[in-house]
Design a protein around this motif. Structure first.
Motif, PDB file in Angstrom:
ATOM      1  N   MET A   1      46.532  58.008  51.850  1.00 40.20           N
ATOM      2  CA  MET A   1      46.158  56.687  51.401  1.00 40.20           C
ATOM      3  C   MET A   1      46.150  55.685  52.546  1.00 40.20           C
ATOM      4  SD  MET A   1      47.223  55.633  47.702  1.00 40.20           S
ATOM      5  CE  MET A   1      48.215  56.646  46.671  1.00 40.20           C
ATOM      6  N   TYR A   2      46.986  55.915  53.537  1.00 33.84           N
ATOM      7  CA  TYR A   2      47.015  55.013  54.681  1.00 33.84           C
ATOM      8  C   TYR A   2      45.659  55.014  55.386  1.00 33.84           C
ATOM      9  CZ  TYR A   2      48.031  53.187  59.312  1.00 33.84           C
ATOM     10  OH  TYR A   2      47.989  52.458  60.473  1.00 33.84           O
ATOM     11  N   LEU A   3      45.086  56.189  55.562  1.00 33.27           N
ATOM     12  CA  LEU A   3      43.789  56.289  56.231  1.00 33.27           C
ATOM     13  C   LEU A   3      42.714  55.552  55.422  1.00 33.27           C
ATOM     14  CD1 LEU A   3      42.124  57.346  58.557  1.00 33.27           C
ATOM     15  CD2 LEU A   3      41.799  59.475  57.279  1.00 33.27           C
ATOM     16  N   ALA A   4      42.780  55.660  54.112  1.00 33.05           N
ATOM     17  CA  ALA A   4      41.824  54.943  53.257  1.00 33.05           C
ATOM     18  C   ALA A   4      41.971  53.440  53.445  1.00 33.05           C
ATOM     19  CB  ALA A   4      42.025  55.323  51.790  1.00 33.05           C
ATOM     20  N   TYR A   5      43.214  52.955  53.522  1.00 32.75           N
ATOM     21  CA  TYR A   5      43.429  51.524  53.757  1.00 32.75           C
ATOM     22  C   TYR A   5      42.811  51.110  55.094  1.00 32.75           C
ATOM     23  CZ  TYR A   5      45.397  47.008  54.776  1.00 32.75           C
ATOM     24  OH  TYR A   5      45.507  45.686  55.105  1.00 32.75           O
ATOM     25  N   VAL A   6      43.049  51.887  56.121  1.00 34.15           N
ATOM     26  CA  VAL A   6      42.542  51.551  57.454  1.00 34.15           C
ATOM     27  C   VAL A   6      41.015  51.488  57.446  1.00 34.15           C
ATOM     28  CG1 VAL A   6      42.342  52.356  59.841  1.00 34.15           C
ATOM     29  CG2 VAL A   6      44.555  52.455  58.675  1.00 34.15           C
ATOM     30  N   VAL A   7      40.377  52.485  56.865  1.00 33.76           N
ATOM     31  CA  VAL A   7      38.912  52.527  56.847  1.00 33.76           C
ATOM     32  C   VAL A   7      38.358  51.328  56.070  1.00 33.76           C
ATOM     33  CG1 VAL A   7      36.917  53.819  55.980  1.00 33.76           C
ATOM     34  CG2 VAL A   7      38.762  55.015  57.175  1.00 33.76           C
ATOM     35  N   ILE A   8      38.888  51.084  54.892  1.00 34.39           N
ATOM     36  CA  ILE A   8      38.370  49.983  54.074  1.00 34.39           C
ATOM     37  C   ILE A   8      38.667  48.634  54.725  1.00 34.39           C
ATOM     38  CG2 ILE A   8      38.583  48.811  51.849  1.00 34.39           C
ATOM     39  CD1 ILE A   8      38.947  51.597  50.606  1.00 34.39           C
ATOM     40  N   ALA A   9      39.844  48.487  55.314  1.00 40.26           N
ATOM     41  CA  ALA A   9      40.189  47.226  55.980  1.00 40.26           C
ATOM     42  C   ALA A   9      39.248  46.955  57.154  1.00 40.26           C
ATOM     43  CB  ALA A   9      41.639  47.256  56.458  1.00 40.26           C
ATOM     44  N   VAL A  10      38.934  47.977  57.922  1.00 42.37           N
ATOM     45  CA  VAL A  10      38.035  47.796  59.072  1.00 42.37           C
ATOM     46  C   VAL A  10      36.621  47.477  58.599  1.00 42.37           C
ATOM     47  CG1 VAL A  10      36.944  49.000  61.009  1.00 42.37           C
ATOM     48  CG2 VAL A  10      39.415  49.178  60.666  1.00 42.37           C
ATOM     49  N   VAL A  11      36.127  48.221  57.629  1.00 46.40           N
ATOM     50  CA  VAL A  11      34.761  47.984  57.130  1.00 46.40           C
ATOM     51  C   VAL A  11      34.662  46.600  56.480  1.00 46.40           C
ATOM     52  CG1 VAL A  11      33.041  48.745  55.442  1.00 46.40           C
ATOM     53  CG2 VAL A  11      34.210  50.426  56.869  1.00 46.40           C
ATOM     54  N   LEU A  12      35.628  46.248  55.647  1.00 50.66           N
ATOM     55  CA  LEU A  12      35.607  44.937  54.991  1.00 50.66           C
ATOM     56  C   LEU A  12      35.736  43.819  56.025  1.00 50.66           C
ATOM     57  CD1 LEU A  12      35.433  43.276  52.423  1.00 50.66           C
ATOM     58  CD2 LEU A  12      37.900  43.633  52.110  1.00 50.66           C
ATOM     59  N   SER A  13      36.520  44.024  57.059  1.00 46.75           N
ATOM     60  CA  SER A  13      36.640  43.024  58.123  1.00 46.75           C
ATOM     61  C   SER A  13      35.304  42.804  58.816  1.00 46.75           C
ATOM     62  CB  SER A  13      37.705  43.443  59.138  1.00 46.75           C
ATOM     63  OG  SER A  13      38.980  43.432  58.542  1.00 46.75           O
ATOM     64  N   LEU A  14      34.592  43.877  59.081  1.00 40.44           N
ATOM     65  CA  LEU A  14      33.258  43.743  59.685  1.00 40.44           C
ATOM     66  C   LEU A  14      32.313  42.971  58.768  1.00 40.44           C
ATOM     67  CD1 LEU A  14      32.783  47.295  61.242  1.00 40.44           C
ATOM     68  CD2 LEU A  14      33.079  45.137  62.464  1.00 40.44           C
ATOM     69  N   VAL A  15      32.359  43.281  57.482  1.00 41.52           N
ATOM     70  CA  VAL A  15      31.517  42.568  56.513  1.00 41.52           C
ATOM     71  C   VAL A  15      31.867  41.089  56.494  1.00 41.52           C
ATOM     72  CG1 VAL A  15      31.030  42.318  54.035  1.00 41.52           C
ATOM     73  CG2 VAL A  15      31.063  44.595  55.079  1.00 41.52           C
ATOM     74  N   LEU A  16      33.153  40.774  56.539  1.00 47.30           N
ATOM     75  CA  LEU A  16      33.578  39.370  56.513  1.00 47.30           C
ATOM     76  C   LEU A  16      33.115  38.619  57.754  1.00 47.30           C
ATOM     77  CD1 LEU A  16      37.178  39.765  55.063  1.00 47.30           C
ATOM     78  CD2 LEU A  16      35.205  38.727  53.924  1.00 47.30           C
ATOM     79  N   VAL A  17      33.240  39.242  58.905  1.00 48.61           N
ATOM     80  CA  VAL A  17      32.798  38.585  60.138  1.00 48.61           C
ATOM     81  C   VAL A  17      31.283  38.390  60.114  1.00 48.61           C
ATOM     82  CG1 VAL A  17      32.566  38.853  62.640  1.00 48.61           C
ATOM     83  CG2 VAL A  17      34.760  39.314  61.525  1.00 48.61           C
ATOM     84  N   LEU A  18      30.554  39.410  59.678  1.00 48.40           N
ATOM     85  CA  LEU A  18      29.093  39.278  59.588  1.00 48.40           C
ATOM     86  C   LEU A  18      28.695  38.219  58.559  1.00 48.40           C
ATOM     87  CD1 LEU A  18      27.997  43.018  59.834  1.00 48.40           C
ATOM     88  CD2 LEU A  18      27.799  41.236  61.586  1.00 48.40           C
ATOM     89  N   SER A  19      29.492  38.064  57.532  1.00 49.06           N
ATOM     90  CA  SER A  19      29.236  37.048  56.523  1.00 49.06           C
ATOM     91  C   SER A  19      29.587  35.651  57.025  1.00 49.06           C
ATOM     92  CB  SER A  19      30.059  37.374  55.265  1.00 49.06           C
ATOM     93  OG  SER A  19      29.956  36.374  54.311  1.00 49.06           O
ATOM     94  N   ALA A  20      30.511  35.567  57.953  1.00 45.23           N
ATOM     95  CA  ALA A  20      30.937  34.264  58.482  1.00 45.23           C
ATOM     96  C   ALA A  20      29.950  33.698  59.492  1.00 45.23           C
ATOM     97  CB  ALA A  20      32.321  34.393  59.127  1.00 45.23           C
ATOM     98  N   VAL A  21      29.247  34.553  60.196  1.00 49.34           N
ATOM     99  CA  VAL A  21      28.343  34.093  61.259  1.00 49.34           C
ATOM    100  C   VAL A  21      27.305  33.089  60.748  1.00 49.34           C
ATOM    101  CG1 VAL A  21      26.581  34.821  62.918  1.00 49.34           C
ATOM    102  CG2 VAL A  21      28.747  36.066  62.759  1.00 49.34           C
ATOM    103  N   PRO A  22      26.595  33.362  59.639  1.00 45.71           N
ATOM    104  CA  PRO A  22      25.625  32.361  59.169  1.00 45.71           C
ATOM    105  C   PRO A  22      26.281  31.027  58.772  1.00 45.71           C
ATOM    106  CG  PRO A  22      25.245  34.459  58.088  1.00 45.71           C
ATOM    107  CD  PRO A  22      26.529  34.575  58.847  1.00 45.71           C
ATOM    108  N   ASP A  23      27.507  31.081  58.275  1.00 47.47           N
ATOM    109  CA  ASP A  23      28.223  29.841  57.942  1.00 47.47           C
ATOM    110  C   ASP A  23      28.514  29.042  59.210  1.00 47.47           C
ATOM    111  OD1 ASP A  23      28.249  30.680  55.314  1.00 47.47           O
ATOM    112  OD2 ASP A  23      30.336  31.345  55.348  1.00 47.47           O
ATOM    113  N   LEU A  24      28.984  29.729  60.219  1.00 47.52           N
ATOM    114  CA  LEU A  24      29.377  29.058  61.458  1.00 47.52           C
ATOM    115  C   LEU A  24      28.171  28.551  62.250  1.00 47.52           C
ATOM    116  CD1 LEU A  24      32.204  31.492  62.588  1.00 47.52           C
ATOM    117  CD2 LEU A  24      32.460  29.294  61.448  1.00 47.52           C
TER     118      LEU A  24
END
Length: 116
Positions: A1-24
């Motif tokens: 389960m730890y590996l699943a957390y790491v993968v999802i956290a990294v992917v979701l973080s990338l999505v969040l940063v990509l989503s923030a760029v148009p706002d900024l």
């Protein structure tokens, strides 16, 4: 389960940063639609920074799980607010992306508790 957390956290973080760029950068393709549903122009910088903070919190949660859990809660609430804003603004077509991100953000929340 730890590996699943790491993968999802990294992917979701990338999505969040990509989503923030148009706002900024105040990309009109994104900001014009948000302005039409009532989001003030002055909110774009803070909203983008909150997304980046959520991304950093999720990544920090890989090492310190309570911070990742807190970040996941924040991301879920942020995108719940986005869904509500779209509904209140009458933009039913725009609900899909924030609703999907909100649901994906539930995964690191649940996995964070499961692996804490």
């Amino acid at each position: 389960m730890y590996l699943a957390y790491v993968v999802i956290a990294v992917v979701l973080s990338l999505v969040l940063v990509l989503s923030a760029v148009p706002d900024l950068t105040r990309d009109p393709k994104i900001t014009d639609g948000l302005k039409a549903i009532g989001v003030p122009d002055s909110w774009f910088l803070p909203l983008g920074l909150v997304k980046i903070a959520g991304a950093l919190g999720l990544l920090a949660g890989i090492v310190y799980r309570p911070l990742g859990i807190a970040a996941a809660i924040g991301v879920v609430l942020y995108f719940l607010g986005a869904v509500i804003t779209h509904i209140r603004g009458g933009d039913t077509k725009g609900i899909g992306i924030p609703a999907t991100i909100m649901l994906v953000a539930v995964a690191p929340l649940v996995l964070g508790f499961a692996t804490a």
